[in-house]
Scaffold this active site. Structure first.
Site, short mmCIF file in Angstrom:
data_model
loop_
_atom_site.label_atom_id
_atom_site.label_comp_id
_atom_site.label_asym_id
_atom_site.label_seq_id
_atom_site.Cartn_x
_atom_site.Cartn_y
_atom_site.Cartn_z
N LYS A 193 0.84 -1.20 0.00
CA LYS A 193 0.00 0.00 0.00
C LYS A 193 0.87 1.26 0.00
O LYS A 193 2.07 1.20 0.25
CB LYS A 193 -0.95 -0.02 1.21
CG LYS A 193 -1.89 -1.23 1.24
CD LYS A 193 -2.95 -1.20 0.15
CE LYS A 193 -3.59 -2.54 -0.12
NZ LYS A 193 -4.60 -2.95 0.83
C1 PLP Z 1 -5.64 -3.86 1.05
C2 PLP Z 1 -7.09 -3.57 1.18
C3 PLP Z 1 -7.81 -3.91 2.33
C4 PLP Z 1 -7.24 -4.74 3.42
O1 PLP Z 1 -6.08 -4.27 4.03
P1 PLP Z 1 -5.08 -5.36 4.70
O2 PLP Z 1 -4.16 -4.50 5.52
O3 PLP Z 1 -4.40 -6.07 3.59
O4 PLP Z 1 -5.91 -6.25 5.54
C5 PLP Z 1 -9.13 -3.50 2.39
N1 PLP Z 1 -9.72 -2.82 1.40
C6 PLP Z 1 -9.05 -2.46 0.28
C7 PLP Z 1 -9.75 -1.67 -0.78
C8 PLP Z 1 -7.73 -2.85 0.13
O5 PLP Z 1 -7.09 -2.56 -1.02
#
Ligand code: PLP
Length: 380
Positions: A193
């Site tokens: 991310k």
């Molecule tokens: C990555 C993501 C999540 C979940 O986050 P994690 O930290 O991987 O659990 C939720 N919603 C969206 C849109 C994402 O891209």
């Protein structure tokens, strides 16, 4: 065709933590040798939360174990459960539906808008029933969801607005940061991310101090901070790591510059790709407001051929969601018989994400744009 090594373009930055490696190792040492020997939910986590809270002007920021966990905590804190319905986008990632199902509630899938690829407020509005408790749009591939319309929808029907802003940290729409439009939002810090870190983590962000306090209780087995073995509600384990907290606090000052670099790359792509729309390649709608460049996504009629063409030139791409959520076996029982989500299905067939991370060089970015344009010319 042979690929000049200079022009291999990875989708995610391989050297993401190179510049911060000494700091990371220093923090591991410091936390590891600290006489306090406290590794979760200590003063470093509190400082990280306070820093984000001040920067966002939020009522509360609660660090937890992942973005997925953050969504679950918000839904639980809103007392959403069996018999309730939550409207989620049909074209999205699994945690959106799974977090709703985890509370015992039912996800109701809304189609997306064909241009922004985010949940369509009109379709969402038509899905509201007396059982609807919340609507949960997600910010997606370069564009934030239409939060003014969702705010209006939630108010009109007296339902809650939860923002899956997992990928939109740093995004701002009409002066309001992603995550602070509704009752609560979330950010994810998993490595890929935008503010990814070397491990798992996330936060809940909210303008509602009471909701924040409830999330704090829930993330640590229902125990009020500082009162172990006093369980006020049934919670979960979604705690945050002290090493990661210190590392994220250390890196936060350079986060805006990273976002700015992503935005510049995206603006360059959009400018280069604007003339390709009548040749089957459509960039995201151009704007700087309400944008979040976790990934940069085009729609292409020959998507798989474009991906293969780019791979030949050393450019890595991603197809994020090859199927809409209701098409997965896991969620099929929540899809009403015969229901279709035509725009989600089309997006699943046509979208392709291009590298947009902050460590790309200008030469790499130009190479990506050149190869996409060359493909469009050849297939005009
Ligand atoms: C990555 C993501 C999540 C979940 O986050 P994690 O930290 O991987 O659990 C939720 N919603 C969206 C849109 C994402 O891209």
């Amino acid at each position: 065709m042979t690929v000049a090594p200079d022009f291999a373009v990875p989708f995610f930055p391989p050297g993401l933590f190179d510049a911060d490696r000494a700091a990371l190792l220093g923090i591991v040492r410091e936390v590891g040798l600290d006489p306090e020997q406290r590794f979760i939910l200590g003063r470093r986590t509190a400082a990280f939360e306070a820093m984000l809270r001040a920067d966002l002007e939020a009522a509360d920021v609660v660090a937890c174990s992942s973005g997925t966990s953050a969504l679950s905590l918000v839904l639980r804190a809103l007392d959403i459960g069996p018999g309730d319905e939550v409207i989620v986008p049909a074209f999205a990632c699994a945690p959106l539906a799974a977090s709703v199902i985890g509370t015992g509630a039912t996800p109701v899938f809304a189609d997306i808008r064909p241009d922004t690829l985010t949940m369509d407020p009109d379709h969402a509005g038509r899905l509201v029933t007396p059982r609807t408790r919340a609507v949960m749009p997600a910010h997606m591939f370069s564009v934030m969801a239409d939060m003014p319309r969702f705010t209006e929808l939630a108010r009109r029907h007296g339902i809650r607005l939860v923002e899956d802003s997992a990928v939109a940290q740093g995004g701002v729409l009409r002066g309001v940061p992603a995550g602070l439009w509704g009752e609560a939002g979330v950010y994810s810090f998993v490595q890929v991310k935008t503010f990814g870190m070397p491990g798992e983590g996330g936060v809940v962000v909210t303008r509602d101090a009471e909701l924040g306090a409830k999330v704090r209780l829930l993330r640590n087995h229902g125990q009020p901070p500082g009162q172990r073995f006093l369980h006020q509600v049934i919670g979960i384990n979604s705690r945050f790591d002290e090493i990661q907290a210190a590392f994220q606090t250390h890196r936060y000052a350079e986060f805006p510059a990273r976002l700015e670099r992503r935005a510049q790359i995206a603006a360059y792509y959009t400018e280069r790709f604007a003339p390709l729309a009548d040749r089957g390649i459509v960039p995201p709608p151009p704007d700087r407001d309400g944008r979040c460049f976790y990934v940069y996504t085009v729609l292409a009629s020959g998507r798989d051929a474009l991906a293969a063409h780019l791979a030949e030139s050393g450019i890595a791409t991603h197809v994020y969601y090859p199927h809409p959520l209701p098409a997965h076996r896991a969620f099929a029982s929540y899809a009403p018989p015969g229901a279709r989500w035509p725009r989600a299905e089309e997006a699943a067939r046509r979208h392709l994400a291009l590298p947009v991370h902050h460590l790309l060089t200008d030469a790499q970015v130009e190479h990506v744009a050149d190869r996409v344009c060359a493909f469009a010319e050849a297939h005009a």
